[in-house]
Design an enzyme around this catalytic site. Sequence first.
Site, PDB file in Angstrom:
ATOM      1  N   GLY A  89      -8.261 -52.978  98.747  1.00 53.91           N
ATOM      2  CA  GLY A  89      -8.382 -51.833  97.865  1.00 53.91           C
ATOM      3  C   GLY A  89      -9.649 -51.010  97.958  1.00 53.91           C
ATOM      4  O   GLY A  89      -9.833 -50.072  97.181  1.00 53.91           O
ATOM      5  N   ASP A 125       0.650 -51.542 100.324  1.00 50.65           N
ATOM      6  CA  ASP A 125       0.349 -52.624 101.262  1.00 50.65           C
ATOM      7  C   ASP A 125       1.392 -53.723 101.097  1.00 50.65           C
ATOM      8  O   ASP A 125       1.900 -53.943  99.994  1.00 50.65           O
ATOM      9  CB  ASP A 125      -1.049 -53.198 101.017  1.00 50.65           C
ATOM     10  CG  ASP A 125      -1.574 -53.965 102.230  1.00 50.65           C
ATOM     11  OD1 ASP A 125      -2.542 -53.486 102.856  1.00 50.65           O
ATOM     12  OD2 ASP A 125      -1.026 -55.029 102.573  1.00 50.65           O
ATOM     13  N   ASP A 142      -5.214 -47.685 107.130  1.00 50.73           N
ATOM     14  CA  ASP A 142      -6.082 -48.741 107.653  1.00 50.73           C
ATOM     15  C   ASP A 142      -5.224 -49.953 108.025  1.00 50.73           C
ATOM     16  O   ASP A 142      -5.721 -51.074 108.088  1.00 50.73           O
ATOM     17  CB  ASP A 142      -7.132 -49.114 106.595  1.00 50.73           C
ATOM     18  CG  ASP A 142      -8.296 -49.902 107.172  1.00 50.73           C
ATOM     19  OD1 ASP A 142      -8.664 -49.644 108.338  1.00 50.73           O
ATOM     20  OD2 ASP A 142      -8.844 -50.771 106.467  1.00 50.73           O
ATOM     21  N   LYS A 152      -6.045 -45.923 111.780  1.00 50.32           N
ATOM     22  CA  LYS A 152      -6.772 -46.900 112.601  1.00 50.32           C
ATOM     23  C   LYS A 152      -5.874 -47.398 113.723  1.00 50.32           C
ATOM     24  O   LYS A 152      -4.691 -47.660 113.503  1.00 50.32           O
ATOM     25  CB  LYS A 152      -7.222 -48.085 111.743  1.00 50.32           C
ATOM     26  CG  LYS A 152      -7.965 -49.166 112.547  1.00 50.32           C
ATOM     27  CD  LYS A 152      -8.664 -50.164 111.647  1.00 50.32           C
ATOM     28  CE  LYS A 152      -7.692 -51.128 111.006  1.00 50.32           C
ATOM     29  NZ  LYS A 152      -8.418 -52.113 110.150  1.00 50.32           N
TER      30      LYS A 152
END
Length: 199
Positions: free
Chosen positions: A49, A69, A111, A151
């Site tokens: 987070g 997520d 990410d 990413k």
Amino acid sequence: MKQYRDHYFKRAKKENYPARSVYKLQELDKRFKVFAKGQNVMDLGAAPGSWTLFAAKKVGDTGRVLAVDIQSTDTAFPDNATFLQADVFEDSPELLAAMDKQLPYDLIISDMAPKTTGVKFADQANSLELCERARDIVPSRLKQGGHFIVKIFDGPDVKEYIDSLRKMFSKVKRFKPKSCREESKEFFIVGLGFRGIEG
């Protein structure tokens, strides 16, 4: 190198972020100026987070952050951030409803990273699959002129992936934050100024 990593870990703990990855996003924003007050932001691969907390602070009370997520997190988020535990590869009604509630998005950040196996080729392939999924979310949800950060693990297929983003964004940049481990194969691709998909 260990001392260098410990610096970011201790700093994150001191500043109440659950992970040191926040400083990668901070560097990305400093370089590309992707955040603004009042934005709608989607954060993919959000657990635990840190990116969500940083994004929520940057967009302010008038902005919104949707964090997604597959893993859960115990992190407490502010009122302008919503965390949903879901698999982005499964278009569940709950996930689609959450994504569509805040349309359109000014910024989509990812990410997401695979569980590493130590097998370089496999890790790169799994990273690319996550990046492609993040990219596939962009066309129907990112507003014209919006931005995208993802990413990726460096490898032979990166160029083709970047070329696909060049068809969608006015500018596409590679960037490796200083807070990344020097030996790490990860870096970030930044798409600026979403134009839509070229036919």
